[in-house]
Design a protein around this motif. Structure first.
Motif, PDB file in Angstrom:
ATOM      1  N   HIS A   1     -80.291  16.098   5.489  1.00  0.00           N
ATOM      2  CA  HIS A   1     -79.626  15.735   6.746  1.00  0.00           C
ATOM      3  C   HIS A   1     -79.542  14.217   6.817  1.00  0.00           C
ATOM      4  O   HIS A   1     -80.539  13.524   6.582  1.00  0.00           O
ATOM      5  N   ILE A   2     -78.338  13.693   7.120  1.00  0.00           N
ATOM      6  CA  ILE A   2     -78.114  12.255   7.242  1.00  0.00           C
ATOM      7  C   ILE A   2     -77.791  11.955   8.699  1.00  0.00           C
ATOM      8  O   ILE A   2     -76.880  12.563   9.275  1.00  0.00           O
ATOM      9  N   CYS A   3     -78.520  11.024   9.300  1.00  0.00           N
ATOM     10  CA  CYS A   3     -78.318  10.772  10.730  1.00  0.00           C
ATOM     11  C   CYS A   3     -78.991   9.476  11.150  1.00  0.00           C
ATOM     12  O   CYS A   3     -79.779   8.888  10.412  1.00  0.00           O
ATOM     13  N   SER A   4     -78.686   9.052  12.370  1.00  0.00           N
ATOM     14  CA  SER A   4     -79.330   7.893  12.984  1.00  0.00           C
ATOM     15  C   SER A   4     -80.763   8.255  13.366  1.00  0.00           C
ATOM     16  O   SER A   4     -81.197   9.410  13.241  1.00  0.00           O
ATOM     17  N   THR A   5     -81.501   7.281  13.872  1.00  0.00           N
ATOM     18  CA  THR A   5     -82.866   7.575  14.299  1.00  0.00           C
ATOM     19  C   THR A   5     -82.886   8.584  15.449  1.00  0.00           C
ATOM     20  O   THR A   5     -83.718   9.493  15.468  1.00  0.00           O
ATOM     21  N   SER A   6     -81.973   8.444  16.391  1.00  0.00           N
ATOM     22  CA  SER A   6     -81.910   9.424  17.481  1.00  0.00           C
ATOM     23  C   SER A   6     -81.572  10.811  16.934  1.00  0.00           C
ATOM     24  O   SER A   6     -82.087  11.828  17.414  1.00  0.00           O
ATOM     25  N   GLY A   7     -80.704  10.835  15.921  1.00  0.00           N
ATOM     26  CA  GLY A   7     -80.379  12.098  15.286  1.00  0.00           C
ATOM     27  C   GLY A   7     -81.589  12.729  14.612  1.00  0.00           C
ATOM     28  O   GLY A   7     -81.726  13.966  14.585  1.00  0.00           O
ATOM     29  N   MET A   8     -82.471  11.895  14.084  1.00  0.00           N
ATOM     30  CA  MET A   8     -83.687  12.418  13.465  1.00  0.00           C
ATOM     31  C   MET A   8     -84.591  13.077  14.488  1.00  0.00           C
ATOM     32  O   MET A   8     -85.197  14.122  14.212  1.00  0.00           O
ATOM     33  N   TYR A   9     -84.699  12.487  15.669  1.00  0.00           N
ATOM     34  CA  TYR A   9     -85.500  13.122  16.728  1.00  0.00           C
ATOM     35  C   TYR A   9     -84.938  14.499  17.065  1.00  0.00           C
ATOM     36  O   TYR A   9     -85.677  15.476  17.194  1.00  0.00           O
ATOM     37  N   ASP A  10     -83.622  14.581  17.202  1.00  0.00           N
ATOM     38  CA  ASP A  10     -82.985  15.854  17.541  1.00  0.00           C
ATOM     39  C   ASP A  10     -83.168  16.874  16.428  1.00  0.00           C
ATOM     40  O   ASP A  10     -83.483  18.043  16.683  1.00  0.00           O
ATOM     41  N   PHE A  11     -82.962  16.443  15.184  1.00  0.00           N
ATOM     42  CA  PHE A  11     -83.063  17.352  14.048  1.00  0.00           C
ATOM     43  C   PHE A  11     -84.486  17.888  13.902  1.00  0.00           C
ATOM     44  O   PHE A  11     -84.689  19.094  13.691  1.00  0.00           O
ATOM     45  N   ALA A  12     -85.470  17.006  14.017  1.00  0.00           N
ATOM     46  CA  ALA A  12     -86.868  17.427  13.875  1.00  0.00           C
ATOM     47  C   ALA A  12     -87.269  18.392  14.988  1.00  0.00           C
ATOM     48  O   ALA A  12     -88.015  19.351  14.749  1.00  0.00           O
ATOM     49  N   ARG A  13     -86.770  18.144  16.171  1.00  0.00           N
ATOM     50  CA  ARG A  13     -87.130  18.997  17.310  1.00  0.00           C
ATOM     51  C   ARG A  13     -86.502  20.383  17.223  1.00  0.00           C
ATOM     52  O   ARG A  13     -87.137  21.385  17.563  1.00  0.00           O
ATOM     53  N   THR A  14     -85.281  20.465  16.744  1.00  0.00           N
ATOM     54  CA  THR A  14     -84.551  21.734  16.771  1.00  0.00           C
ATOM     55  C   THR A  14     -84.652  22.523  15.466  1.00  0.00           C
ATOM     56  O   THR A  14     -84.377  23.719  15.446  1.00  0.00           O
ATOM     57  N   SER A  15     -85.044  21.875  14.376  1.00  0.00           N
ATOM     58  CA  SER A  15     -85.132  22.566  13.099  1.00  0.00           C
ATOM     59  C   SER A  15     -86.355  23.480  13.055  1.00  0.00           C
ATOM     60  O   SER A  15     -87.436  23.116  13.534  1.00  0.00           O
ATOM     61  N   PRO A  16     -86.224  24.664  12.455  1.00  0.00           N
ATOM     62  CA  PRO A  16     -87.393  25.531  12.294  1.00  0.00           C
ATOM     63  C   PRO A  16     -88.361  25.026  11.238  1.00  0.00           C
ATOM     64  O   PRO A  16     -89.492  25.525  11.143  1.00  0.00           O
ATOM     65  N   ALA A  17     -87.948  24.063  10.436  1.00  0.00           N
ATOM     66  CA  ALA A  17     -88.833  23.513   9.406  1.00  0.00           C
ATOM     67  C   ALA A  17     -90.068  22.879  10.028  1.00  0.00           C
ATOM     68  O   ALA A  17     -90.037  22.391  11.164  1.00  0.00           O
ATOM     69  N   LYS A  18     -91.156  22.884   9.272  1.00  0.00           N
ATOM     70  CA  LYS A  18     -92.420  22.338   9.757  1.00  0.00           C
ATOM     71  C   LYS A  18     -92.815  21.042   9.052  1.00  0.00           C
ATOM     72  O   LYS A  18     -93.818  20.423   9.410  1.00  0.00           O
ATOM     73  N   LYS A  19     -92.011  20.625   8.072  1.00  0.00           N
ATOM     74  CA  LYS A  19     -92.364  19.429   7.317  1.00  0.00           C
ATOM     75  C   LYS A  19     -91.091  18.648   6.997  1.00  0.00           C
ATOM     76  O   LYS A  19     -90.084  19.227   6.597  1.00  0.00           O
ATOM     77  N   PHE A  20     -91.171  17.327   7.180  1.00  0.00           N
ATOM     78  CA  PHE A  20     -90.003  16.472   6.992  1.00  0.00           C
ATOM     79  C   PHE A  20     -90.385  15.220   6.218  1.00  0.00           C
ATOM     80  O   PHE A  20     -91.420  14.605   6.494  1.00  0.00           O
ATOM     81  N   ILE A  21     -89.536  14.837   5.291  1.00  0.00           N
ATOM     82  CA  ILE A  21     -89.634  13.547   4.613  1.00  0.00           C
ATOM     83  C   ILE A  21     -88.677  12.615   5.342  1.00  0.00           C
ATOM     84  O   ILE A  21     -87.504  12.946   5.535  1.00  0.00           O
ATOM     85  N   VAL A  22     -89.175  11.447   5.763  1.00  0.00           N
ATOM     86  CA  VAL A  22     -88.442  10.578   6.688  1.00  0.00           C
ATOM     87  C   VAL A  22     -87.930   9.344   5.959  1.00  0.00           C
ATOM     88  O   VAL A  22     -88.706   8.470   5.549  1.00  0.00           O
TER      89      VAL A  22
END
Length: 304
Positions: free
Chosen positions: A210-231
């Motif tokens: 997923h490619i996005c702004s920092t605000s987009g990262m907050y949204d993606f992390a919150r709504t994704s069912p995934a439990k682990k993210f590389i930032v």
């Protein structure tokens, strides 16, 4: 004073001065914690434009405080650390941009907000990483100049049907991130999703889920069912990601993902700014009025 006493005094003075404290997502944890609003460049620009507070204290870098002064000319805009600059913004000057415009007289100039007020004044419209594609798509033009970030420019160019000319600027922090570091992080965390900021190199973005702004990262992390993210962005974003998602893991793939300018602002410098009502950031009227046109056009375009 200890840290808690400094925080209490900051809050007291902010009330007394009728001040709004804005903090970028890359600021130190304690600065984000005490700010009235945290966000990316677009969100903070919008807050600066609509606040009814008399004073804006911008915990960020110089071009951000300039943008606030452009959008809110009737406010006092303070930058606790005036030496907090942006190397990318320094990679283009108004004179250099005028020369590029002369070489491409029919092109529309789209300038990333990570730029000086003088450069914005030479631009037709600004953009942020969260609305850049929509900004370029909104233009009735076949040819655009994308200034100053070559990485964001390359990302935009892949998603629009226009002839794009890229400036050779870049963010040193994002540009340092290596493909090998991402591949290693993905190998060690096969269940993780990699989210990357478009200031990263095209080779890094090829690996992103997923490619996005920092605000987009907050949204993606919150709504994704995934439990682990590389930032794939500056480490300051981890504060809010972890706060908003205590049941999820966030992995920083490289120790190089730190912006020294964003880390200059401390509680002590924030307190000093409120005590002395300085340093104040101002923009000359002729520059401000032209730059405001480019920013206003940006604010009218939705996020990607």
């Amino acid at each position: 004073m200890n840290q808690e006493e400094i925080k209490d005094e900051i809050r007291r003075l902010a009330r007394e001065r009728n001040a709004l404290i804005l903090a970028h997502n890359y600021q130190r944890d304690e600065i984000q914690e005490i700010a009235d609003v945290t966000g990316d460049s677009l969100a903070l620009s919008m807050e600066a434009a609509r606040t009814d507070r008399a004073v804006i204290v911008f915990c960020g870098v110089h071009f951000m405080a300039e943008s606030a002064a452009i959008l809110a000319p009737d406010k006092i805009v303070l930058l606790p650390r005036p030496d907090a600059g942006c190397p990318m913004a320094d990679m283009v000057t108004a004179e250099e941009l005028r020369a590029m415009k002369a070489r491409h007289p029919g092109a529309v100039v789209v300038t990333y907000v990570n730029s000086s007020a003088a450069v914005k004044a030479e631009s037709d419209i600004c953009c942020t990483s969260s609305n850049a594609i929509n900004v370029v798509r909104s233009l009735d033009a076949e040819e655009v100049l994308l200034v100053p970030d070559r990485n964001l420019g390359a990302y935009i160019a892949r998603h629009v049907d226009k002839r794009c000319h890229l400036w050779e600027g870049y963010c040193p922090t994002h540009d340092r991130l290596k493909v090998a570091e991402i591949k290693q992080a993905l190998a060690e965390n096969p269940d993780a999703l990699f989210m990357a900021h478009p200031e990263c190199t095209p080779e890094i973005l090829e690996l992103a889920h997923h490619i996005c702004s920092t605000s987009g990262m907050y949204d993606f992390a919150r709504t994704s069912p995934a439990k682990k993210f590389i930032v794939g962005t500056e480490m300051g974003i981890l504060y809010r990601l972890r706060k908003e998602n205590p049941d999820k893991d966030f992995i920083l793939p490289s120790p190089s993902l730190i912006c020294p300018n964003m880390k200059l602002t401390s509680l002590e410098s924030l307190l000093r700014a409120l005590q002395t009502m300085s340093p104040e950031i101002t923009v000359p009227r002729d520059v401000r009025e032209r730059a405001k046109l480019a920013l206003d056009r940006m604010l009218a375009v939705p996020r990607d």
